[in-house]
Design a protein around this motif. Sequence first.
Motif, PDB file in Angstrom:
ATOM      1  N   VAL A  55       0.842  -1.194   0.000  1.00  0.00           N
ATOM      2  CA  VAL A  55       0.000   0.000   0.000  1.00  0.00           C
ATOM      3  C   VAL A  55       0.881   1.250   0.000  1.00  0.00           C
ATOM      4  O   VAL A  55       1.858   1.315   0.754  1.00  0.00           O
ATOM      5  N   VAL A  56       0.529   2.207  -0.837  1.00  0.00           N
ATOM      6  CA  VAL A  56       1.200   3.512  -0.823  1.00  0.00           C
ATOM      7  C   VAL A  56       0.221   4.553  -0.299  1.00  0.00           C
ATOM      8  O   VAL A  56      -0.887   4.694  -0.817  1.00  0.00           O
ATOM      9  N   LEU A  57       0.623   5.260   0.747  1.00  0.00           N
ATOM     10  CA  LEU A  57      -0.154   6.399   1.242  1.00  0.00           C
ATOM     11  C   LEU A  57       0.275   7.595   0.405  1.00  0.00           C
ATOM     12  O   LEU A  57       1.423   8.041   0.482  1.00  0.00           O
ATOM     13  N   MET A  58      -0.649   8.104  -0.417  1.00  0.00           N
ATOM     14  CA  MET A  58      -0.282   9.081  -1.442  1.00  0.00           C
ATOM     15  C   MET A  58      -0.935  10.444  -1.206  1.00  0.00           C
ATOM     16  O   MET A  58      -2.162  10.583  -1.258  1.00  0.00           O
ATOM     17  N   ASP A  59      -0.100  11.446  -0.973  1.00  0.00           N
ATOM     18  CA  ASP A  59      -0.605  12.818  -0.901  1.00  0.00           C
ATOM     19  C   ASP A  59      -1.066  13.235  -2.293  1.00  0.00           C
ATOM     20  O   ASP A  59      -0.564  12.739  -3.311  1.00  0.00           O
ATOM     21  N   ILE A  60      -2.023  14.134  -2.372  1.00  0.00           N
ATOM     22  CA  ILE A  60      -2.546  14.563  -3.665  1.00  0.00           C
ATOM     23  C   ILE A  60      -1.749  15.728  -4.238  1.00  0.00           C
ATOM     24  O   ILE A  60      -1.328  15.704  -5.396  1.00  0.00           O
ATOM     25  N   THR A  61      -1.505  16.753  -3.429  1.00  0.00           N
ATOM     26  CA  THR A  61      -0.816  17.959  -3.909  1.00  0.00           C
ATOM     27  C   THR A  61       0.651  17.914  -3.510  1.00  0.00           C
ATOM     28  O   THR A  61       0.986  18.023  -2.331  1.00  0.00           O
ATOM     29  N   MET A  62       1.518  17.732  -4.511  1.00  0.00           N
ATOM     30  CA  MET A  62       2.962  17.687  -4.281  1.00  0.00           C
ATOM     31  C   MET A  62       3.672  18.360  -5.436  1.00  0.00           C
ATOM     32  O   MET A  62       3.141  18.423  -6.549  1.00  0.00           O
ATOM     33  N   PRO A  63       4.895  18.877  -5.213  1.00  0.00           N
ATOM     34  CA  PRO A  63       5.659  19.488  -6.308  1.00  0.00           C
ATOM     35  C   PRO A  63       6.211  18.423  -7.261  1.00  0.00           C
ATOM     36  O   PRO A  63       6.262  17.241  -6.922  1.00  0.00           O
ATOM     37  N   GLN A  64       6.625  18.849  -8.429  1.00  0.00           N
ATOM     38  CA  GLN A  64       7.251  18.018  -9.461  1.00  0.00           C
ATOM     39  C   GLN A  64       6.277  16.978 -10.027  1.00  0.00           C
ATOM     40  O   GLN A  64       5.778  17.131 -11.125  1.00  0.00           O
ATOM     41  N   VAL A  65       6.019  15.917  -9.290  1.00  0.00           N
ATOM     42  CA  VAL A  65       5.049  14.905  -9.730  1.00  0.00           C
ATOM     43  C   VAL A  65       3.988  14.779  -8.640  1.00  0.00           C
ATOM     44  O   VAL A  65       4.274  14.316  -7.536  1.00  0.00           O
ATOM     45  N   ASN A  66       2.767  15.202  -8.945  1.00  0.00           N
ATOM     46  CA  ASN A  66       1.712  15.204  -7.931  1.00  0.00           C
ATOM     47  C   ASN A  66       1.099  13.823  -7.732  1.00  0.00           C
ATOM     48  O   ASN A  66       1.488  12.847  -8.383  1.00  0.00           O
ATOM     49  N   GLY A  67       0.119  13.742  -6.840  1.00  0.00           N
ATOM     50  CA  GLY A  67      -0.486  12.467  -6.502  1.00  0.00           C
ATOM     51  C   GLY A  67      -1.227  11.816  -7.655  1.00  0.00           C
ATOM     52  O   GLY A  67      -1.246  10.579  -7.773  1.00  0.00           O
ATOM     53  N   TYR A  68      -1.841  12.621  -8.513  1.00  0.00           N
ATOM     54  CA  TYR A  68      -2.564  12.067  -9.661  1.00  0.00           C
ATOM     55  C   TYR A  68      -1.605  11.348 -10.606  1.00  0.00           C
ATOM     56  O   TYR A  68      -1.815  10.183 -10.973  1.00  0.00           O
ATOM     57  N   ASP A  69      -0.556  12.058 -11.006  1.00  0.00           N
ATOM     58  CA  ASP A  69       0.401  11.480 -11.956  1.00  0.00           C
ATOM     59  C   ASP A  69       1.168  10.315 -11.341  1.00  0.00           C
ATOM     60  O   ASP A  69       1.443   9.312 -12.018  1.00  0.00           O
ATOM     61  N   ALA A  70       1.521  10.448 -10.062  1.00  0.00           N
ATOM     62  CA  ALA A  70       2.246   9.370  -9.388  1.00  0.00           C
ATOM     63  C   ALA A  70       1.387   8.113  -9.275  1.00  0.00           C
ATOM     64  O   ALA A  70       1.869   6.986  -9.466  1.00  0.00           O
ATOM     65  N   THR A  71       0.103   8.301  -8.990  1.00  0.00           N
ATOM     66  CA  THR A  71      -0.806   7.151  -8.887  1.00  0.00           C
ATOM     67  C   THR A  71      -0.993   6.485 -10.240  1.00  0.00           C
ATOM     68  O   THR A  71      -0.963   5.251 -10.355  1.00  0.00           O
ATOM     69  N   ARG A  72      -1.183   7.295 -11.274  1.00  0.00           N
ATOM     70  CA  ARG A  72      -1.355   6.755 -12.626  1.00  0.00           C
ATOM     71  C   ARG A  72      -0.117   5.951 -13.047  1.00  0.00           C
ATOM     72  O   ARG A  72      -0.232   4.846 -13.578  1.00  0.00           O
ATOM     73  N   TRP A  73       1.068   6.494 -12.780  1.00  0.00           N
ATOM     74  CA  TRP A  73       2.312   5.800 -13.106  1.00  0.00           C
ATOM     75  C   TRP A  73       2.435   4.501 -12.316  1.00  0.00           C
ATOM     76  O   TRP A  73       2.812   3.453 -12.862  1.00  0.00           O
ATOM     77  N   LEU A  74       2.100   4.578 -11.050  1.00  0.00           N
ATOM     78  CA  LEU A  74       2.211   3.415 -10.179  1.00  0.00           C
ATOM     79  C   LEU A  74       1.303   2.276 -10.658  1.00  0.00           C
ATOM     80  O   LEU A  74       1.712   1.114 -10.715  1.00  0.00           O
ATOM     81  N   LYS A  75       0.058   2.598 -11.008  1.00  0.00           N
ATOM     82  CA  LYS A  75      -0.886   1.565 -11.444  1.00  0.00           C
ATOM     83  C   LYS A  75      -0.502   0.990 -12.806  1.00  0.00           C
ATOM     84  O   LYS A  75      -0.808  -0.163 -13.105  1.00  0.00           O
ATOM     85  N   GLN A  76       0.191   1.777 -13.631  1.00  0.00           N
ATOM     86  CA  GLN A  76       0.641   1.276 -14.928  1.00  0.00           C
ATOM     87  C   GLN A  76       1.845   0.359 -14.782  1.00  0.00           C
ATOM     88  O   GLN A  76       1.978  -0.634 -15.516  1.00  0.00           O
ATOM     89  N   ASN A  77       2.720   0.679 -13.828  1.00  0.00           N
ATOM     90  CA  ASN A  77       3.976  -0.066 -13.692  1.00  0.00           C
ATOM     91  C   ASN A  77       3.960  -1.105 -12.579  1.00  0.00           C
ATOM     92  O   ASN A  77       4.670  -2.114 -12.672  1.00  0.00           O
ATOM     93  N   TYR A  78       3.180  -0.872 -11.545  1.00  0.00           N
ATOM     94  CA  TYR A  78       3.077  -1.816 -10.424  1.00  0.00           C
ATOM     95  C   TYR A  78       1.602  -1.972 -10.049  1.00  0.00           C
ATOM     96  O   TYR A  78       1.159  -1.491  -8.999  1.00  0.00           O
ATOM     97  N   PRO A  79       0.814  -2.616 -10.905  1.00  0.00           N
ATOM     98  CA  PRO A  79      -0.642  -2.674 -10.700  1.00  0.00           C
ATOM     99  C   PRO A  79      -1.084  -3.362  -9.409  1.00  0.00           C
ATOM    100  O   PRO A  79      -2.198  -3.141  -8.948  1.00  0.00           O
ATOM    101  N   SER A  80      -0.217  -4.178  -8.834  1.00  0.00           N
ATOM    102  CA  SER A  80      -0.604  -4.875  -7.600  1.00  0.00           C
ATOM    103  C   SER A  80      -0.567  -3.961  -6.374  1.00  0.00           C
ATOM    104  O   SER A  80      -1.153  -4.269  -5.334  1.00  0.00           O
ATOM    105  N   VAL A  81       0.106  -2.821  -6.486  1.00  0.00           N
ATOM    106  CA  VAL A  81       0.231  -1.898  -5.354  1.00  0.00           C
ATOM    107  C   VAL A  81      -1.065  -1.104  -5.188  1.00  0.00           C
ATOM    108  O   VAL A  81      -1.566  -0.513  -6.133  1.00  0.00           O
ATOM    109  N   LYS A  82      -1.614  -1.099  -3.978  1.00  0.00           N
ATOM    110  CA  LYS A  82      -2.816  -0.321  -3.699  1.00  0.00           C
ATOM    111  C   LYS A  82      -2.427   1.096  -3.293  1.00  0.00           C
ATOM    112  O   LYS A  82      -1.412   1.296  -2.621  1.00  0.00           O
TER     113      LYS A  82
END
Length: 217
Positions: A55-82
């Motif tokens: 499980v990744v606890l993901m903040d939404i508003t962050m500099p450089q790569v925000n929570g939306y983009d980080a989550t999208r990348w994570l689900k594309q590359n590591y789909p098993s991670v919640k």
Amino acid sequence: MTRKEILIAIVDDHTLFRQGISSILSETEDIRIVFDASNGNVMKEKIATHPLPDVVLMDITMPQVNGYDATRWLKQNYPSVKVLALSMFEEDEPIIKMLKCGAGGYILKESTAADLEIAIKTIAEHDYFLNNQVTGKLIRSLQEEVKMPNAVNNLTANEVRFLELCCSELTYKEIAIKMCLSVHTIDNYRDALFEKLDLKSRTGLVLFALKNHIGSL
């Protein structure tokens, strides 16, 4: 039987918040923090060199790569991670956007340590956690990993269209204009679906829609 340890990563740009969560969770049985990161870029670097978190606890508003983009990348590359989104405010728009990016739920940053532990264990086991916004029929369907065909079949064409538009960033007023209906009628659709589906919020409606392939990811 020994329960499987839940591996956690914390991604948030506030150092004190990450340290506070780490301190709280370090005292929790069956949960171990494998790394923390200040934004999505750092997360990408660390996830390659650390044990893969459950499980990744993901903040939404962050500099450089925000929570939306980080989550999208994570689900594309590591789909098993919640992904459990960390939200400052209980607002529909950012939470809905995080769900559409692949998050399995959210928890408010003001939540108690006990609530956070429950959220982590729930999303690790069932893939979803939405606090008290999803109840009854839907949460049972999520836990059992089945869809709700009877509920979907009982929806009218306009209710299905309304659900599709709920998955967008349109306000209820804008949805009414899009459907050529009055705001009052749209309010009636919303309230009727709350009753039919045993839900409490637009976030719940969106999760129901996404789980039943109504609306696009």
